[in-house]
Design an enzyme around this catalytic site. Structure first.
Site, PDB file in Angstrom:
ATOM      1  N   ARG A  51       6.488  25.714 -27.534  1.00 18.91           N
ATOM      2  CA  ARG A  51       5.318  24.841 -27.672  1.00 18.91           C
ATOM      3  C   ARG A  51       4.328  25.015 -26.512  1.00 18.91           C
ATOM      4  O   ARG A  51       3.111  24.948 -26.701  1.00 18.91           O
ATOM      5  CB  ARG A  51       5.818  23.397 -27.704  1.00 18.91           C
ATOM      6  CG  ARG A  51       4.753  22.369 -27.906  1.00 18.91           C
ATOM      7  CD  ARG A  51       5.367  21.008 -27.640  1.00 18.91           C
ATOM      8  NE  ARG A  51       5.879  20.413 -28.863  1.00 18.91           N
ATOM      9  CZ  ARG A  51       5.181  19.559 -29.602  1.00 18.91           C
ATOM     10  NH1 ARG A  51       3.969  19.216 -29.246  1.00 18.91           N
ATOM     11  NH2 ARG A  51       5.680  19.033 -30.686  1.00 18.91           N
ATOM     12  N   ASP A  95       3.404  25.078 -32.240  1.00 19.62           N
ATOM     13  CA  ASP A  95       3.983  23.772 -32.524  1.00 19.62           C
ATOM     14  C   ASP A  95       4.787  23.940 -33.815  1.00 19.62           C
ATOM     15  O   ASP A  95       4.218  24.173 -34.887  1.00 19.62           O
ATOM     16  CB  ASP A  95       2.855  22.747 -32.692  1.00 19.62           C
ATOM     17  CG  ASP A  95       3.405  21.364 -32.982  1.00 19.62           C
ATOM     18  OD1 ASP A  95       4.602  21.266 -33.316  1.00 19.62           O
ATOM     19  OD2 ASP A  95       2.637  20.380 -32.877  1.00 19.62           O
ATOM     20  N   HIS A 178      29.521  29.462 -29.022  1.00 13.50           N
ATOM     21  CA  HIS A 178      29.744  30.590 -28.119  1.00 13.50           C
ATOM     22  C   HIS A 178      31.162  30.641 -27.552  1.00 13.50           C
ATOM     23  O   HIS A 178      31.604  31.675 -27.092  1.00 13.50           O
ATOM     24  CB  HIS A 178      28.676  30.650 -27.012  1.00 13.50           C
ATOM     25  CG  HIS A 178      28.857  29.674 -25.901  1.00 13.50           C
ATOM     26  ND1 HIS A 178      28.470  28.367 -25.991  1.00 13.50           N
ATOM     27  CD2 HIS A 178      29.387  29.810 -24.662  1.00 13.50           C
ATOM     28  CE1 HIS A 178      28.752  27.753 -24.851  1.00 13.50           C
ATOM     29  NE2 HIS A 178      29.305  28.608 -24.022  1.00 13.50           N
ATOM     30  N   LYS A 182      34.290  33.910 -26.530  1.00 14.39           N
ATOM     31  CA  LYS A 182      34.931  34.109 -25.216  1.00 14.39           C
ATOM     32  C   LYS A 182      36.213  34.910 -25.421  1.00 14.39           C
ATOM     33  O   LYS A 182      36.958  34.679 -26.372  1.00 14.39           O
ATOM     34  CB  LYS A 182      35.239  32.754 -24.561  1.00 14.39           C
ATOM     35  CG  LYS A 182      33.969  32.040 -24.102  1.00 14.39           C
ATOM     36  CD  LYS A 182      34.293  30.891 -23.178  1.00 14.39           C
ATOM     37  CE  LYS A 182      33.076  30.025 -22.897  1.00 14.39           C
ATOM     38  NZ  LYS A 182      32.129  30.597 -21.953  1.00 14.39           N
ATOM     39  N   GLU A 216      33.288  20.786 -16.487  1.00 13.49           N
ATOM     40  CA  GLU A 216      32.147  21.467 -15.856  1.00 13.49           C
ATOM     41  C   GLU A 216      31.842  20.793 -14.532  1.00 13.49           C
ATOM     42  O   GLU A 216      31.987  19.573 -14.406  1.00 13.49           O
ATOM     43  CB  GLU A 216      30.918  21.366 -16.752  1.00 13.49           C
ATOM     44  CG  GLU A 216      31.072  22.132 -18.043  1.00 13.49           C
ATOM     45  CD  GLU A 216      29.854  21.954 -18.915  1.00 13.49           C
ATOM     46  OE1 GLU A 216      28.830  22.566 -18.607  1.00 13.49           O
ATOM     47  OE2 GLU A 216      29.917  21.175 -19.885  1.00 13.49           O
ATOM     48  N   ASP A 235      28.209  17.269 -27.808  1.00 11.46           N
ATOM     49  CA  ASP A 235      27.796  18.497 -27.115  1.00 11.46           C
ATOM     50  C   ASP A 235      28.967  19.475 -26.968  1.00 11.46           C
ATOM     51  O   ASP A 235      28.779  20.689 -27.070  1.00 11.46           O
ATOM     52  CB  ASP A 235      27.261  18.122 -25.718  1.00 11.46           C
ATOM     53  CG  ASP A 235      26.674  19.309 -24.955  1.00 11.46           C
ATOM     54  OD1 ASP A 235      25.867  20.030 -25.554  1.00 11.46           O
ATOM     55  OD2 ASP A 235      27.026  19.500 -23.777  1.00 11.46           O
ATOM     56  N   HIS A 240      33.017  23.170 -29.518  1.00 17.48           N
ATOM     57  CA  HIS A 240      33.886  24.035 -28.718  1.00 17.48           C
ATOM     58  C   HIS A 240      35.349  23.550 -28.680  1.00 17.48           C
ATOM     59  O   HIS A 240      36.271  24.322 -28.920  1.00 17.48           O
ATOM     60  CB  HIS A 240      33.396  24.117 -27.267  1.00 17.48           C
ATOM     61  CG  HIS A 240      31.949  24.481 -27.126  1.00 17.48           C
ATOM     62  ND1 HIS A 240      31.328  25.400 -27.938  1.00 17.48           N
ATOM     63  CD2 HIS A 240      30.989  24.066 -26.254  1.00 17.48           C
ATOM     64  CE1 HIS A 240      30.069  25.531 -27.557  1.00 17.48           C
ATOM     65  NE2 HIS A 240      29.830  24.726 -26.553  1.00 17.48           N
ATOM     66  N   LYS A 339      31.253  16.402 -17.670  1.00 15.10           N
ATOM     67  CA  LYS A 339      30.301  17.029 -16.745  1.00 15.10           C
ATOM     68  C   LYS A 339      30.563  16.447 -15.358  1.00 15.10           C
ATOM     69  O   LYS A 339      31.082  15.339 -15.214  1.00 15.10           O
ATOM     70  CB  LYS A 339      28.866  16.693 -17.143  1.00 15.10           C
ATOM     71  CG  LYS A 339      28.526  17.093 -18.586  1.00 15.10           C
ATOM     72  CD  LYS A 339      27.708  18.359 -18.633  1.00 15.10           C
ATOM     73  CE  LYS A 339      27.190  18.684 -20.008  1.00 15.10           C
ATOM     74  NZ  LYS A 339      28.072  19.468 -20.865  1.00 15.10           N
TER      75      LYS A 339
HETATM   76  C1  BG6 Z   1      27.017  24.342 -24.215  1.00 14.89           C
HETATM   77  C2  BG6 Z   1      26.710  22.897 -23.916  1.00 14.89           C
HETATM   78  O1  BG6 Z   1      27.331  24.514 -25.560  1.00 14.89           O
HETATM   79  O2  BG6 Z   1      28.114  24.762 -23.410  1.00 14.89           O
HETATM   80  C3  BG6 Z   1      26.418  22.723 -22.446  1.00 14.89           C
HETATM   81  O3  BG6 Z   1      25.587  22.497 -24.672  1.00 14.89           O
HETATM   82  C4  BG6 Z   1      27.536  23.276 -21.591  1.00 14.89           C
HETATM   83  O4  BG6 Z   1      26.218  21.362 -22.138  1.00 14.89           O
HETATM   84  C5  BG6 Z   1      27.872  24.699 -22.019  1.00 14.89           C
HETATM   85  O5  BG6 Z   1      27.115  23.245 -20.239  1.00 14.89           O
HETATM   86  C6  BG6 Z   1      29.117  25.184 -21.311  1.00 14.89           C
HETATM   87  O6  BG6 Z   1      29.328  26.532 -21.635  1.00 14.89           O
HETATM   88  P1  BG6 Z   1      30.173  27.474 -20.693  1.00 14.89           P
HETATM   89  O7  BG6 Z   1      30.261  28.758 -21.439  1.00 14.89           O
HETATM   90  O8  BG6 Z   1      29.443  27.563 -19.403  1.00 14.89           O
HETATM   91  O9  BG6 Z   1      31.498  26.800 -20.519  1.00 14.89           O
END
Ligand code: BG6
Length: 462
Positions: A51, A95, A178, A182, A216, A235, A240, A339
């Site tokens: 944007r 936008d 993601h 891993k 984290e 999240d 995950h 976190k």
């Molecule tokens: C993301 C989350 O999917 O994964 C983030 O939205 C998080 O909040 C991140 O920090 C952590 O990924 P990784 O690979 O660093 O453990």
């Protein structure tokens, strides 16, 4: 706009959310690695959409600086490669909620199949699809990558997924998680199914409980806008953590155990059983507060940039559940994610039973996903057994998964059905949370967060 039209010869990748946290932290790096290693065509053109109004050269310089800062720059040759890569990036401010802004895409798209990457909040997925479609920007073989979390609950995720299915074929939709890219997660099924020792011991007869922690060290920092509407449960757990839990608990498919179609069927069976186990769940939610470390004050969640001081969004969650099926009945699973915890640690811990003479040897298998990739049994390191881990030039999770999209391979992406069942479970947890009227608790930054009755904080981590 004219500049873009004139220069783009082969448009192949379209990135929505080009200035977002994900794009800046992961996506340009990943695309660059694939480019540098010649795993994708060096004629790739990447259209970056956001944007904010930014001049193309400013944008390119920003990405250039970020790439230089990361591990990629070793010598002059690499610097030249970065410069070449940067020239493949085009920036266009747009936008996403304005239908007329999509016209550019129609004009510059050639007959080549496109990959669209939606690295934006899933609130925008429908509107982007709608306007891409109305402007006839989509062609039959185009692929789409969707970032998690898709939706906010079961209802909204069904709604979004159904809408996208009207526009793209299911075989062209890549719902990315993601963690599935891993290496240690990809390795889990090898560890479980290829090794006769673990294959035979991986049952409720020999296991007392299982812990999975995704911790984290970083806080929310500048991501308040996204995070406060999402929270740690949506999240990290909805996607995950549930994916890892599935890989730890699914049964070995009867036929062709490494065929991902069969694995996905087993995952669905597991997710249905998880949903049936609801009554045995125990939970605690928390938010980090400020702390002083090495003479520096670190903000609490409510003091972060752009924060709303009344927020009760959770930054930590601990869940104890059982799984109502023959294989795992009665075995507690402790799932933790937070976190601003003591350190970065993604780990699976399998605790085994006492021996036949009733000695408790505290036997445990630890699978560390990150920061260190390691498998230990009672502190003895095991050799990694994997096709994935022997490859020295390995790709990190986003690199690997984006390359899979180029190849059109959906094995390590999440199916719509998996997402549906994960959301159903998350919705039930939230219902339980509200019904029990459990207030949010607070934990000091850089500790192990909160606990549940019968568990000591920190004992779940090594
Ligand atoms: C993301 C989350 O999917 O994964 C983030 O939205 C998080 O909040 C991140 O920090 C952590 O990924 P990784 O690979 O660093 O453990």
């Amino acid at each position: 706009m004219k500049l873009i039209e004139k220069k783009i010869t082969k448009l192949t990748f379209v990135l929505f959310g080009a200035l977002g946290d994900l794009a800046l932290r992961k996506l340009y790096n990943s695309l660059f690695t694939l480019y540098k290693n010649k795993l994708i065509n060096n004629k790739i053109n990447i259209l970056c959409l956001a944007r904010k109004v930014v001049k193309i050269n400013t944008f390119r310089y920003k990405i250039y600086k970020r790439l230089i800062k990361t591990k990629y720059i070793y010598n002059k040759k690499e610097l030249v490669t970065i410069i070449k890569f940067i020239k493949c990036l085009y920036f266009f401010n747009m936008d996403f909620t304005q239908i007329t802004h999509y016209k550019i895409l129609k004009k510059i798209r050639k007959n080549l199949p496109l990959i669209f990457y939606f690295a934006v909040s899933s609130n925008l997925f429908k509107v982007i699809c709608k306007y891409l479609n109305l402007n006839k920007c989509i062609e039959i073989n185009d692929k789409i990558i969707l970032e998690k979390p898709i939706g906010y609950n079961f209802k909204s995720s069904i709604n979004i997924n159904n809408y996208i299915n009207n526009v793209f074929f299911e075989t062209c939709i890549f719902r990315i998680d993601h963690y599935l890219g891993k290496r240690q997660v990809k390795n889990l099924l090898n560890l479980r199914f290829l090794n006769p020792i673990f294959y035979n011991l991986w049952t409720k007869k020999y296991i007392t409980h299982i812990k999975i922690i995704l911790a984290e060290k970083i806080g929310i920092e500048d991501r308040w806008g996204y995070f406060d509407k999402t929270g740690q449960l949506r999240d990290m757990v909805q996607n995950h953590l549930i994916q890892i839990l599935s890989m730890v608990t699914i049964c070995i498919p009867k036929n062709n155990p490494f065929d991902y179609k069969n694995i996905k069927k087993e995952k669905i069976k597991f997710l249905k059983d998880l949903n049936n186990s609801f009554l045995t769940v125990d939970i605690n939610f928390g938010q980090y507060i400020s702390t002083k470390l090495n003479n520096k004050i670190f903000n609490g969640y409510l003091e972060e940039n752009n924060s709303n001081k009344n927020s009760s969004t959770e930054t930590f969650i601990i869940i104890k559940t059982t799984i109502n099926n023959f294989h795992w009945y009665g075995i507690p699973f402790i799932l933790i994610s937070g976190k601003r915890l003591k350190k970065k640690l993604s780990q699976i811990k399998i605790h085994f039973t006492k021996n036949i003479f009733n000695y408790d040897l505290n036997n445990k298998l630890i699978v560390n996903l990150q920061p260190k990739e390691e498998i230990t049994f009672n502190a003895f390191k095991l050799n990694q057994m994997s096709l994935f881990l022997t490859n020295k030039n390995y790709l990190d999770s986003y690199e690997f998964l984006i390359l899979e999209v180029f190849k059109g391979k959906q094995d390590l992406f999440v199916s719509k059905e998996e997402i549906d069942y994960s959301w159903r479970w998350i919705d039930k947890l939230i219902y339980l949370w509200k019904q029990k009227n459990i207030p949010i608790s607070y934990y000091k930054s850089f500790t192990w967060g909160l606990t549940l009755p019968g568990l000591t904080p920190g004992t779940y981590c090594c």
